[in-house]
Design an enzyme around this catalytic site. Structure first.
Site, PDB file in Angstrom:
ATOM      1  N   CYS A 180       1.131  -0.932  -0.035  1.00  0.00           N
ATOM      2  CA  CYS A 180       0.293   0.060   0.371  1.00  0.00           C
ATOM      3  C   CYS A 180       0.662   1.340   0.085  1.00  0.00           C
ATOM      4  CB  CYS A 180      -0.663   0.060   1.516  1.00  0.00           C
ATOM      5  SG  CYS A 180      -0.056  -0.318   2.950  1.00  0.00           S
ATOM      6  N   THR A 181       0.262   2.203   0.220  1.00  0.00           N
ATOM      7  CA  THR A 181       1.222   3.839  -0.543  1.00  0.00           C
ATOM      8  C   THR A 181       2.411   3.906   0.821  1.00  0.00           C
ATOM      9  OG1 THR A 181      -0.947   4.860  -0.506  1.00  0.00           O
ATOM     10  CG2 THR A 181       0.833   6.104   0.419  1.00  0.00           C
TER      11      THR A 181
END
Length: 307
Positions: A180-181
């Site tokens: 994810c980010t």
């Protein structure tokens, strides 16, 4: 304190038991105000999550302030930079979860997958026995992801458990790797996967941001840009600001070519959302854009502004 012409951005989070999280809000809000920081920090019983921006000195001070709490001594954070102010307000909010999965009993402090350093990530996701999952939402995946990653096509993280339930056949490989980010969503997702019978689960430590910061572009398995939740919209290798802008109405990233579409009206609509909004919404967005233009003409910031 005068805000700098060059901003340091810190994306931070830590899963830990904060039973007194409501009591932490006031002192943290006051410290952020004292340091002239802007952004959002979420506090919940399960920990802390946020992205904030200010001077390099101010960011150093707030990290020191947070880590003074023994429960936050291992606080994870990633630094990047912005040429323009990424946020226009400072908010410290109390939440049920610092990243909303909506499933009771998922606790990364109790059960979590194997953290993979960015230096080792390419080897993990190149393993034919690994199924690679992008745990972000569809508008984020659209502008960039790792090669070969599955896109769950979710609008919110709450939809992820249902996607897993509906795709058990796709996820039958011996190993699962997720990203994810900044690391928080995939860390919680790894806990969820392990609680649901997936034994060998990996997730990218520090997220895409740390990978783009540390890995040479010529060796990279990342394609595109990484969406970030501030005025920069997206970053690329080396955490350089990308060429993307953002539609205020639907929050999707847009390119300069997208702005040539007949449905694009600055601050009001783009080709994705122009036929999905009410006349009342369209009027509100148009009035907001008018106020932004007036503020800009006066040399002022419009709170919540998206250029």
């Amino acid at each position: 304190m005068t805000m700098p012409s060059h901003y340091t951005v810190a994306a931070l989070y830590h899963f830990t038991r904060l039973n007194d999280f409501a009591d932490l809000r006031g002192p943290l809000q006051d410290m952020c105000a004292h340091l002239d920081l802007n952004g959002t920090i979420l506090l919940a019983r399960e920990g802390i999550n946020g992205t904030i921006a200010g001077s390099e000195i101010a960011i150093t001070e707030i990290i020191r302030f947070l880590r003074a709490d023994p429960r936050l001594s291992s606080l994870d954070y990633k630094l990047s930079h912005a040429s323009d102010k990424p946020f226009y307000r400072m908010k410290v909010r109390l939440k049920k979860e610092i990243v909303t999965l909506g499933v009771d009993g998922v606790d990364p402090t109790e059960t979590v997958g194997t953290y993979v350093d960015p230096d080792d990530w390419n080897a993990i996701i190149s393993d034919p026995d690994v199924v690679l999952i992008d745990t972000r939402n569809d508008y984020e995946v659209e502008i960039g992801t790792f090669r070969g990653a599955l896109n769950p096509n979710t609008q919110t993280f709450r939809e992820f458990p249902e996607w897993v339930a509906q795709n058990k056949d796709t996820l039958k490989k011996p190993k699962v790797a997720m990203f994810c980010t900044g690391g928080i969503r995939c860390e919680k997702a790894s806990s969820f996967m392990m609680e649901n019978g997936y034994d060998e689960v990996y997730h990218l430590k520090g997220g895409i941001l740390k990978y783009l910061e540390t890995q040479p572009k010529e060796d990279s398995l990342w394609d595109g840009a990484c969406f970030v939740f501030d005025q920069r919209v997206a970053v690329e290798h080396g955490l350089e600001e990308s060429h993307y802008d953002q539609c205020y109405a639907c929050r999707y990233p847009i390119t300069e070519a997208d702005k040539d579409h007949p449905a694009y009206v600055k601050g009001v609509s783009c080709h994705r959302c122009h036929n999905k909004m009410s006349e009342d919404q369209r009027a509100r967005f148009a009035e907001r854009q008018k106020q932004i233009a007036l503020a800009k003409a006066r040399g002022e910031d419009h709170i919540g502004r998206k250029a």
